[in-house]
Design an enzyme around this catalytic site. Sequence first.
Site, PDB file in Angstrom:
ATOM      1  N   THR A  99       0.816  -1.214   0.000  1.00  0.00           N
ATOM      2  CA  THR A  99       0.000   0.000   0.000  1.00  0.00           C
ATOM      3  C   THR A  99       0.853   1.269   0.000  1.00  0.00           C
ATOM      4  OG1 THR A  99      -1.638  -1.227   1.273  1.00  0.00           O
ATOM      5  CG2 THR A  99      -1.887   1.171   1.225  1.00  0.00           C
ATOM      6  N   ILE A 136       2.074   0.056   6.928  1.00  0.00           N
ATOM      7  CA  ILE A 136       2.785  -1.222   6.852  1.00  0.00           C
ATOM      8  C   ILE A 136       2.943  -1.867   8.238  1.00  0.00           C
ATOM      9  CG2 ILE A 136       4.902  -2.383   6.041  1.00  0.00           C
ATOM     10  CD1 ILE A 136       2.977  -1.053   3.864  1.00  0.00           C
ATOM     11  N   GLU A 173      -4.088 -15.182   2.520  1.00  0.00           N
ATOM     12  CA  GLU A 173      -3.903 -13.975   3.328  1.00  0.00           C
ATOM     13  C   GLU A 173      -5.242 -13.381   3.774  1.00  0.00           C
ATOM     14  OE1 GLU A 173       0.145 -13.293   0.790  1.00  0.00           O
ATOM     15  OE2 GLU A 173      -1.307 -11.673   0.790  1.00  0.00           O
ATOM     16  N   ARG A 206     -24.201 -10.143  35.984  1.00  0.00           N
ATOM     17  CA  ARG A 206     -24.707  -8.782  36.184  1.00  0.00           C
ATOM     18  C   ARG A 206     -26.229  -8.820  36.375  1.00  0.00           C
ATOM     19  NH1 ARG A 206     -23.140  -3.606  37.517  1.00  0.00           N
ATOM     20  NH2 ARG A 206     -24.511  -2.085  36.512  1.00  0.00           N
ATOM     21  N   GLN A 212     -22.845  -3.489  23.972  1.00  0.00           N
ATOM     22  CA  GLN A 212     -24.153  -3.042  24.483  1.00  0.00           C
ATOM     23  C   GLN A 212     -24.563  -3.857  25.714  1.00  0.00           C
ATOM     24  OE1 GLN A 212     -25.585  -0.425  23.320  1.00  0.00           O
ATOM     25  NE2 GLN A 212     -27.517  -0.497  24.452  1.00  0.00           N
ATOM     26  N   LEU A 213     -24.336  -5.142  25.658  1.00  0.00           N
ATOM     27  CA  LEU A 213     -24.738  -6.003  26.780  1.00  0.00           C
ATOM     28  C   LEU A 213     -23.887  -5.756  28.025  1.00  0.00           C
ATOM     29  CD1 LEU A 213     -25.507  -9.244  24.783  1.00  0.00           C
ATOM     30  CD2 LEU A 213     -27.117  -8.054  26.288  1.00  0.00           C
ATOM     31  N   GLY A 222     -23.200  -2.746  28.932  1.00  0.00           N
ATOM     32  CA  GLY A 222     -23.604  -1.431  29.425  1.00  0.00           C
ATOM     33  C   GLY A 222     -22.408  -0.487  29.498  1.00  0.00           C
ATOM     34  N   GLY A 249      -6.333  -6.098   3.860  1.00  0.00           N
ATOM     35  CA  GLY A 249      -6.261  -7.318   3.048  1.00  0.00           C
ATOM     36  C   GLY A 249      -7.298  -7.373   1.942  1.00  0.00           C
ATOM     37  N   GLY A 250      -7.753  -6.216   1.491  1.00  0.00           N
ATOM     38  CA  GLY A 250      -8.808  -6.170   0.466  1.00  0.00           C
ATOM     39  C   GLY A 250     -10.109  -5.761   1.120  1.00  0.00           C
TER      40      GLY A 250
HETATM   41  C1  FAD Z   1      -3.959  -1.258  10.437  1.00  0.00           C
HETATM   42  C2  FAD Z   1      -3.635  -1.494   9.007  1.00  0.00           C
HETATM   43  C3  FAD Z   1      -2.611  -2.385   8.662  1.00  0.00           C
HETATM   44  C4  FAD Z   1      -2.260  -2.562   7.326  1.00  0.00           C
HETATM   45  N1  FAD Z   1      -1.192  -3.356   7.012  1.00  0.00           N
HETATM   46  C5  FAD Z   1      -0.726  -3.378   5.736  1.00  0.00           C
HETATM   47  C6  FAD Z   1       0.498  -4.033   5.398  1.00  0.00           C
HETATM   48  O1  FAD Z   1       1.145  -4.628   6.250  1.00  0.00           O
HETATM   49  N2  FAD Z   1       0.944  -3.960   4.123  1.00  0.00           N
HETATM   50  C7  FAD Z   1       0.253  -3.294   3.154  1.00  0.00           C
HETATM   51  O2  FAD Z   1       0.716  -3.263   2.026  1.00  0.00           O
HETATM   52  N3  FAD Z   1      -0.923  -2.673   3.436  1.00  0.00           N
HETATM   53  C8  FAD Z   1      -1.420  -2.696   4.693  1.00  0.00           C
HETATM   54  N4  FAD Z   1      -2.595  -2.044   4.996  1.00  0.00           N
HETATM   55  C9  FAD Z   1      -3.298  -1.343   3.938  1.00  0.00           C
HETATM   56  C10 FAD Z   1      -4.626  -1.966   3.535  1.00  0.00           C
HETATM   57  O3  FAD Z   1      -4.421  -3.150   2.817  1.00  0.00           O
HETATM   58  C11 FAD Z   1      -5.374  -0.890   2.729  1.00  0.00           C
HETATM   59  O4  FAD Z   1      -5.768   0.109   3.668  1.00  0.00           O
HETATM   60  C12 FAD Z   1      -6.564  -1.431   1.997  1.00  0.00           C
HETATM   61  O5  FAD Z   1      -6.164  -2.277   0.946  1.00  0.00           O
HETATM   62  C13 FAD Z   1      -7.423  -0.288   1.404  1.00  0.00           C
HETATM   63  O6  FAD Z   1      -6.644   0.594   0.692  1.00  0.00           O
HETATM   64  P1  FAD Z   1      -6.759   2.176   0.994  1.00  0.00           P
HETATM   65  O7  FAD Z   1      -6.606   2.362   2.449  1.00  0.00           O
HETATM   66  O8  FAD Z   1      -5.805   2.874   0.102  1.00  0.00           O
HETATM   67  O9  FAD Z   1      -8.232   2.573   0.618  1.00  0.00           O
HETATM   68  P2  FAD Z   1      -8.763   3.005  -0.833  1.00  0.00           P
HETATM   69  O10 FAD Z   1      -8.300   2.031  -1.842  1.00  0.00           O
HETATM   70  O11 FAD Z   1      -8.476   4.434  -1.045  1.00  0.00           O
HETATM   71  O12 FAD Z   1     -10.314   2.814  -0.625  1.00  0.00           O
HETATM   72  C14 FAD Z   1     -11.135   3.762   0.058  1.00  0.00           C
HETATM   73  C15 FAD Z   1     -12.583   3.287  -0.038  1.00  0.00           C
HETATM   74  O13 FAD Z   1     -12.945   3.244  -1.422  1.00  0.00           O
HETATM   75  C16 FAD Z   1     -13.448   1.958  -1.715  1.00  0.00           C
HETATM   76  N5  FAD Z   1     -13.121   1.577  -3.078  1.00  0.00           N
HETATM   77  C17 FAD Z   1     -11.923   1.603  -3.701  1.00  0.00           C
HETATM   78  N6  FAD Z   1     -12.024   1.108  -4.932  1.00  0.00           N
HETATM   79  C18 FAD Z   1     -13.318   0.750  -5.105  1.00  0.00           C
HETATM   80  C19 FAD Z   1     -14.070   0.168  -6.164  1.00  0.00           C
HETATM   81  N7  FAD Z   1     -13.485  -0.191  -7.314  1.00  0.00           N
HETATM   82  N8  FAD Z   1     -15.389  -0.043  -5.981  1.00  0.00           N
HETATM   83  C20 FAD Z   1     -15.988   0.299  -4.823  1.00  0.00           C
HETATM   84  N9  FAD Z   1     -15.352   0.837  -3.783  1.00  0.00           N
HETATM   85  C21 FAD Z   1     -14.019   1.054  -3.927  1.00  0.00           C
HETATM   86  C22 FAD Z   1     -12.780   1.035  -0.720  1.00  0.00           C
HETATM   87  O14 FAD Z   1     -13.514  -0.183  -0.565  1.00  0.00           O
HETATM   88  C23 FAD Z   1     -12.797   1.891   0.519  1.00  0.00           C
HETATM   89  O15 FAD Z   1     -14.027   1.805   1.162  1.00  0.00           O
HETATM   90  C24 FAD Z   1      -2.981  -1.891   6.313  1.00  0.00           C
HETATM   91  C25 FAD Z   1      -4.038  -1.046   6.664  1.00  0.00           C
HETATM   92  C26 FAD Z   1      -4.350  -0.830   7.984  1.00  0.00           C
HETATM   93  C27 FAD Z   1      -5.449   0.143   8.311  1.00  0.00           C
END
Ligand code: FAD
Length: 385
Positions: A132, A163, A248, A274, A342-343, A345, A369-370
């Site tokens: 990312t 990351i 993954e 409770r 909620q349960l 409280g 992860g998608g």
């Molecule tokens: C705590 C945490 C740990 C993470 N760890 C890692 C890691 O170790 N390595 C790594 O590489 N990444 C990591 N990520 C990143 C994570 O995989 C991404 O946040 C995730 O894939 C979404 O990408 P984005 O945040 O850029 O959101 P965006 O892609 O900008 O999406 C924003 C919104 O738009 C929606 N959207 C985007 N495209 C479409 C579409 N075609 N149709 C409909 N809706 C859409 C998305 O579903 C989302 O709701 C991590 C994220 C978090 C928060």
Amino acid sequence: MTAKLMTTPFGEDHELFRQQCRRFVEKELAPHAGEWEEKKGFPSEVFRRVGEMGYHGVLIPEEYGGAGEDYLMAAVWCEEMARIGSGGVSAGLGMHALIVLPAINRFGNEEQKKRLLLPAVRGEKIGALGLTEPVAGSDLASIRTLARREGDHYILNGSKTFITNGNRADFVLVLCKTDPGTGYKGFSILIVEKGMPGFLQGKPLEKLGWHAGDTAELTFENVAVPVANRLGEEGMGFYNAMANLEWERLIMALGTVHGAQLAFDKTRTYILQREAFGRPIGKFQVNRHKMVDMAVEIEAARQLNYHALRKLVNGEECAREVSLAKIFAAKMGDYVATNCLQLHGGYGYMREYEIERFFRDVRINSIGGGTSEILKEIVGRIMGL
Ligand SMILES: Cc1cc2nc3c(=O)[nH]c(=O)nc-3n(C[C@H](O)[C@H](O)[C@H](O)COP(=O)(O)OP(=O)(O)OC[C@H]3O[C@@H](n4cnc5c(N)ncnc54)[C@H](O)[C@@H]3O)c2cc1C
């Protein structure tokens, strides 16, 4: 007479391994989860201790220090990690052992495997995966991190964000473009190592949940990465980064269900103790029904997971099943967290009760992860829509 059917994908060996994992987690990790959450970090020593127990190597062949087990055994470790009670800790351990190390094992050459896998299985070196970027998450093909070949090095420029293990990682598998303009064939994965000049590992980012987790930004400023550090073929990076996505994603769904079950069990105990209006709050019909509604969702999510896991272990095509499982588990996790809180409280809103942490931690499952939206696009395409 019909033979007795297995009710879970796991056999006797897996259940013995589960008991061992559970004892370890409950004795050595879970008691510290609260402290690590408050301190916003857990010691790297935890990686070494988990390495001593052999868990990082569950999917890694014996010649590289691992146990050479299959996805079923790894699924057990993944489920039991939910008992740590800190999504940040299990995410760090899971990213290292269940995502990064298997990628090196699958795509790495002999030198890379010997140099990185052996200490990583022992927990002496910590791995991360950098896909990312600030400008691209779901749309990974739009990443901008660029590696230009100069002799026996690549000169890497760009940045990654969110990351897991990013701040302390000893090595990061970085997806970058080596031949922009050639579409999916223009990507490669480079192993960037701590201390390489120009490689900056940011401080852990402040987050809604996963407080003990190290989630960081990475910056690459003219980092000279030896060509010997390329993981897999040049031009195959995008395909290799996607190669294990089903596993993954399933990891997240498995952890969600196990976490939800724990929150449910704690809530059941709580509502039987409770009292309000002269009886345990669990004895009000509305709350009893709430618990049963949650049990339905948890069980349905578990069965979707196990169905997808069976297909994965059999080597069958399972993008649809894994996507459905993760979408459902993420929604179920939010639903269960809301109702368990909620349960409880007012106590549910307090830090002292782990339900509050679960409520925050579980929210990531429809994003990381998608995202659920992207997974729905995948399933929609499979359906021909
Ligand atoms: C705590 C945490 C740990 C993470 N760890 C890692 C890691 O170790 N390595 C790594 O590489 N990444 C990591 N990520 C990143 C994570 O995989 C991404 O946040 C995730 O894939 C979404 O990408 P984005 O945040 O850029 O959101 P965006 O892609 O900008 O999406 C924003 C919104 O738009 C929606 N959207 C985007 N495209 C479409 C579409 N075609 N149709 C409909 N809706 C859409 C998305 O579903 C989302 O709701 C991590 C994220 C978090 C928060």
